[in-house]
Design an enzyme around this catalytic site. Structure first.
Site, PDB file in Angstrom:
ATOM      1  NE  ARG A  10      81.217-100.685 -43.288  1.00 16.70           N
ATOM      2  CZ  ARG A  10      79.901-100.636 -43.266  1.00 16.70           C
ATOM      3  NH1 ARG A  10      79.216-101.660 -42.802  1.00 16.70           N
ATOM      4  NH2 ARG A  10      79.271 -99.571 -43.673  1.00 16.70           N
ATOM      5  CB  VAL A  11      83.231-109.038 -44.003  1.00 20.11           C
ATOM      6  CG1 VAL A  11      83.245-108.315 -42.693  1.00 20.11           C
ATOM      7  CG2 VAL A  11      81.813-109.373 -44.405  1.00 20.11           C
TER       8      VAL A  11
END
Ligand code: ATP
Ligand code: MG
Length: 508
Positions: free
Chosen positions: A365-366
């Site tokens: 996600r990052v």
């Protein structure tokens, strides 16, 4: 008398004159001691998590504060703590002696070296429990932490300060992926901590040897609580590893990487201790605070602000599933705590796809914002190619007449799947990954038989390393692949392919 004093006095009278402030020199008594758990009376002002001392310099840590009793887990030599023994408060929380001399060493959660290489010099003491840095103390994840595996760095990129879960059934390559990530860090200045919970000692010996052989042990610390160690040591090991990584992150402003291998066994050790303490069992017999156990551990991974020195801790927890079931209690918990997960699957592993990453359901996600431009620009196409391939592959089995476009997609997908395979202990620098994936997504390999793709890749990289060092250097330095450089790379690959195919024909 001011009102607050009156209220305080009233409360103190009500609860029997408890001294809320001092009491560090209080002495209590052990009323029961079994299986490493002691029940204690008389330490009315002890605090949760505090270290207690028993006769013979034996220590324990408080787990439960009950109305009349304290429940404490004894750290070592628990059989020597007898009923009726005295017990004292220490006023300290449990901590570990830390120092730079730990690099390259193997230790148990008590801080004792296990590698026979002599004692460790302590520079300070790090607490095992420490609040995670708050929002102001953090910075966004921006710098990549490369694993050296094409499939991960291209499709599920990890950034420094991120928490990425590695999850899969037994024997699917979880440990190998994590350890190769450590090997990839050998020249990056990143300090790695590998925490082994509940594993066989022989596995850890092999792993240490592997790190040493690849010259990565010098930047690594191994914390080991094997399957034969008491549950309390297995429970403490991840916290010890985390405290060591924090020491390097806060005090030496270093980028650190921590591997928890694995948190399933950690959860089982905690369940064991909790049942002995007669805490009420909840779902799958785990105690009610099991989520809090892992969230407070993983929250301590961070990319620190410049004001705090700018260090980081990247965490790669590992979870073992049974029959690919990620909806069991511990997997769901840890999935919800981390910033993404890499799924390893036994079916893929057994069909020869190694690393056995299911790229369709693995996410980060990052990490995308930390990926270097050169790889980001080609990995977008890669993701789509693979998705189309998966969709059409199933469908193509039932149909004999396929249009040209579908055939092209199937061909390209098969090439890419092959190209993403990678042998263990063979991490690839990012600039070489760019060359490889570029060749695949630009369809420069589509005329090679599938079984020739990996040999071609190896030969091509060798050729480029020998003759076009500057191309690799430019990608590494600028982190980009501008049109001009891409064109040069394309020509190099095409020319080399002719050579490669000619040799192949002659040799046949
Ligand atoms: P366990 O559940 O026992 O902890 P694991 O999921 O950690 O297993 P590993 O021990 O990493 O799995 O790997 C299992 C076996 O597969 C090992 O023999 C390892 O050498 C092999 N293996 C793992 N990854 C690869 C790879 N990329 N290429 C070839 N072999 C691999
Ligand atoms: Mg393993």
């Amino acid at each position: 008398m001011p009102l607050t004093d009156a209220i305080l006095r009233g409360i103190q009278q009500k609860i029997g004159g408890l001294n809320l402030i001092s009491g560090v020199d209080e002495v209590g008594a052990v009323i029961e001691s079994a299986d490493g758990i002691a029940r204690i009376r008389g330490l009315s002002s002890a605090l949760n998590g505090e270290l207690l001392e028993f006769p013979g310099k034996i220590y324990g840590t408080i787990f439960n504060l009950e109305k009349e009793e304290i429940i404490c887990a004894i750290l070592e030599n628990h059989t020597k703590v007898k009923e009726g023994a005295w017990v004292k408060r220490t006023g300290h929380v449990i901590g570990i002696s830390v120092g730079r001399s730990m690099l390259g060493r193997v230790l148990n959660p008590m801080g004792d070296p296990l590698d026979g290489l002599g004692p460790l010099a302590a520079e300070s003491v790090a607490p095992l429990e420490r609040p995670a840095p708050g929002v102001i103390d953090r910075e966004p994840v921006r710098v990549p932490l490369q694993t050296g595996y094409k499939v991960v760095d291209a499709l599920v990129p990890i950034g420094r300060g991120q928490r990425e879960l590695i999850i899969g059934d037994r024997q699917t390559g979880k440990t190998t992926l994590a350890v190769d990530t450590i090997i990839s860090q050998k020249d990056t200045g990143v300090i790695s901590v590998y925490v082994a919970v509940g594993q066989k000692e022989s596995t850890v010996v092999k792993l240490r040897h592997q790190l040493e052989k690849q010259d990565a042990l010098k930047n690594t610390i191994i914390v080991e609580a094997p399957a034969s160690a008491p549950a309390i040591e297995q429970y403490l090991a991840p916290f010890v590893g985390c405290a060591i990584a924090e020491y390097f992150m806060y005090e030496h402003k270093k980028d650190t990487l921590i591997i928890y291998d694995d948190l399933s066994k950690h959860a089982a050790a905690y369940r064991h201790i909790s049942l002995l303490m007669r805490r009420p069992p909840g779902r799958e017999a785990y105690p009610g605070d099991i989520f809090y156990l892992h969230s407070r551990l993983l929250e301590r991974a961070a990319k620190l602000s410049q004001a705090l020195g700018g260090g980081s801790m990247t965490a790669l927890p590992i979870i073992e599933t049974q029959g690919n079931d990620i909806s069991a209690y511990i997997p769901t918990n840890v999935i919800s705590i981390t910033d993404g997960q890499i799924f390893l699957e036994a079916d893929l592993f057994n069909s020869g796809l190694r690393p056995a990453v299911n790229a369709g359901i693995s996410v980060s996600r990052v990490g995308g914002s930390a990926q270097i431009k050169a790889i980001r620009s080609i990995s977008g196409t890669l993701r789509i190619d693979l998705a189309q391939y998966r969709e059409k592959e199933a469908f193509s089995m039932f149909s004999s007449e396929l249009d040209k476009e579908t055939l092209r997609q199937l061909r390209k997908g098969a090439v890419m799947v092959e190209l993403l395979k990678q042998d263990k202990n063979n991490p690839m620098p990012i600039e070489e990954q760019v060359v490889s994936i570029f060749a695949g997504v630009r369809e420069l390999l589509d005329d090679l038989p599938v079984e020739r793709i990996l040999p071609f890749e190896a030969a091509l990289l060798k050729h480029i390393r020998a003759k076009y060092r500057d191309v690799l250097r430019d990608i590494r330095k600028t982190q980009e692949l501008p049109a001009e450089l891409a064109e040069t790379l394309k020509n190099i690959i095409e020319n080399f392919k002719k050579e490669f195919l000619d040799v192949a024909i002659v040799s046949h």
